[in-house]
Design an enzyme around this catalytic site. Structure first.
Site, PDB file in Angstrom:
ATOM      1  N   ASN A 115      -2.609  -1.580  -0.292  1.00  0.00           N
ATOM      2  CA  ASN A 115      -1.108  -1.184  -0.332  1.00  0.00           C
ATOM      3  C   ASN A 115      -1.380  -1.413  -1.712  1.00  0.00           C
ATOM      4  OD1 ASN A 115      -2.021  -4.817   0.336  1.00  0.00           O
ATOM      5  ND2 ASN A 115       0.269  -4.977  -0.718  1.00  0.00           N
ATOM      6  N   CYS A 154       4.247  -9.478  -3.376  1.00  0.00           N
ATOM      7  CA  CYS A 154       4.016 -10.677  -2.714  1.00  0.00           C
ATOM      8  C   CYS A 154       3.523 -11.309  -3.587  1.00  0.00           C
ATOM      9  CB  CYS A 154       3.571 -10.133  -1.364  1.00  0.00           C
ATOM     10  SG  CYS A 154       3.861  -8.866  -0.511  1.00  0.00           S
TER      11      CYS A 154
HETATM   12  N1  PMP Z   1       0.078  -5.639   5.499  1.00  0.00           N
HETATM   13  C1  PMP Z   1       0.730  -5.237   4.351  1.00  0.00           C
HETATM   14  C2  PMP Z   1      -1.181  -3.989   3.924  1.00  0.00           C
HETATM   15  C3  PMP Z   1       1.584  -4.492   3.537  1.00  0.00           C
HETATM   16  O1  PMP Z   1       1.519  -4.095   2.224  1.00  0.00           O
HETATM   17  C4  PMP Z   1       2.495  -5.920   3.396  1.00  0.00           C
HETATM   18  C5  PMP Z   1       3.444  -5.936   2.496  1.00  0.00           C
HETATM   19  N2  PMP Z   1       4.470  -5.093   2.552  1.00  0.00           N
HETATM   20  C6  PMP Z   1       2.222  -6.895   4.608  1.00  0.00           C
HETATM   21  C7  PMP Z   1       1.235  -6.540   5.443  1.00  0.00           C
HETATM   22  C8  PMP Z   1       3.403  -7.815   4.743  1.00  0.00           C
HETATM   23  O2  PMP Z   1       4.536  -7.096   5.216  1.00  0.00           O
HETATM   24  P1  PMP Z   1       5.793  -8.286   4.765  1.00  0.00           P
HETATM   25  O3  PMP Z   1       6.549  -8.717   3.470  1.00  0.00           O
HETATM   26  O4  PMP Z   1       7.238  -6.677   4.915  1.00  0.00           O
HETATM   27  O5  PMP Z   1       5.806  -8.693   6.302  1.00  0.00           O
END
Ligand code: PMP
Length: 389
Positions: free
Chosen positions: A153, A327
């Site tokens: 990501n 995050c």
């Molecule tokens: N896995 C990946 C590869 C991410 O990029 C993300 C954040 N978009 C997540 C898991 C966790 O997603 P969320 O914050 O929507 O729970």
């Protein structure tokens, strides 16, 4: 007011208008709870079942697979890892993952290590690609699970997921794929991969936030981690977020139908963005794989400056960008992904994560390419490290 240009879609996509329209009746008109036996409950049950089919179709799953809706990808990743590890503990206690996973993989694995599990994190090469030889070598007779992202990501690198799946298949080790960053961006097919588990996120498909799904293929056993009324086939208790689930389903259907058109649109913008930014300014480099990368991702580092400062200056001019994953962007720690790729700490501080979306246009790229060089120039003039001696 300055026009806003969003180049930070990884942090959040706007909900597609068609998705919102499809969701709205489920707030008032069809507010039933799928657990109720009356007509309103049956309507809700049908809507959730329909959304499961839309997810099945997006990723080539089978109608016999279980699609468990969760509160998001973080919960789905926790359920996949902790639920699988606990349920299959008797078979072994070793899990293999990579160094560049999202924190919703790395932190549940840290938790499992405290419970007596062993975790091996496979390193990546300079482009952020998981090292396949190291992956093969890490397998032991105690290995019960591989958990690997399809694409990163942060830097956009797409891993050789079919080869990873083949290594897992040859060793008869179940594979969990975090397909949050790739689903809806590039083709994803769980059947072709032969993966046992797959995580998806609604918002990454332009659906509402707070919804995700874990696909559990036939024959894969999982223990629930949320206990209660036994909803979602006993695997995820709690009254279903029907409107959100309906939204995720519609988003998945649209993402599948418009995949090729979106790939074309985004790849064109991305390639122009990367080319112009890295050629217009010196000491400016692309992070991640030059060709095996997500159509929406351009991660670029600028030597001698701080990504946070660039982000701030760009935001004064209306551009939404980020230094790393949403995050982790509140910490000033350099990205674990860049460090794992061998980017040195000072350089990693100068990274910008640019993530495009369906709403971006060539004009947005024109504006960005014009606005960025004076900002970098100004910041470098203030930098004690520049020019390099
Ligand atoms: N896995 C990946 C590869 C991410 O990029 C993300 C954040 N978009 C997540 C898991 C966790 O997603 P969320 O914050 O929507 O729970």
């Amino acid at each position: 007011m300055v026009e806003r240009v969003n180049l930070n879609h990884a942090a959040g996509n706007p909900v597609d208008k068609r998705v919102l329209k499809g969701m709205l009746p489920y707030f008032q008109e069809f507010y039933g709870n799928p657990s109720s036996v009356h007509i309103a409950g049956r309507h809700a049950t049908k809507a959730v079942a329909n959304a499961r089919m839309q997810i099945v179709n997006l990723v080539g799953a089978d109608t016999k697979d279980r699609i468990v809706f969760t509160s998001g990808a973080t919960e789905a990743n926790n359920l996949a890892l902790i639920g699988f590890a606990y349920r299959n503990r008797r078979k072994g206690n070793h899990i293999i993952t990579s160094e560049v996973e999202h924190l919703s993989i790395l932190n549940p694995l840290k938790f499992l290590v405290k419970q007596g599990f062993e975790v091996t994190q496979i390193p990546v090469d300079e482009h952020g690609v998981i090292k396949l030889e190291a992956l093969k070598e890490a397998i032991t007779d105690k290995t019960v699970l591989f958990s690997v992202q399809h694409a990163n990501n942060e830097v956009g690198t797409i891993h050789p997921i079919q080869e990873i799946a083949d290594i897992a298949g040859d060793a008869k080790i179940p594979l969990h794929v975090d397909a949050v960053a790739s689903a809806g961006q590039v083709p994803v097919d769980i059947s072709d991969l032969g993966a046992s588990l797959m995580t998806l996120s609604s918002n990454d498909l332009y659906g509402p936030r707070g919804v995700g799904a874990l696909i559990i293929r036939r024959g894969t056993s999982i223990q629930p981690i949320l206990l209660g009324g036994g909803q979602e086939m006993g695997l995820r208790s709690g009254s279903e977020n029907v409107s959100g689930i309906v939204g995720m389903g519609i988003a998945a259907e649209i993402a599948g139908k418009e995949l090729e058109a979106n790939i074309r649109h985004l790849t064109k913008l991305r390639d122009r963005l990367i080319k112009e930014v890295t050629t217009k300014m010196e000491y400016t480099y692309l992070n991640g794989h030059p060709s095996h990368r997500l159509p929406n991702n351009a991660n670029i580092r600028f030597s001698f400056v701080e990504g946070e400062a660039i982000t701030l200056y760009l935001s004064f001019e209306g551009f939404l960008v980020a230094t790393s994953s949403a995050c982790t962007s509140r910490t000033l720690e350099p990205s674990h992904v860049l460090l794992s790729m061998g980017v040195d700490e000072a350089e990693a501080h100068g990274a910008l994560q640019l993530t495009l979306g369906r709403d971006n246009t060539e004009t947005h790229i024109d504006h960005f390419i014009k606005a960025l060089p004076p900002i970098i120039k100004r910041l470098r003039e203030m930098s004690p490290l520049y020019p390099p001696s």
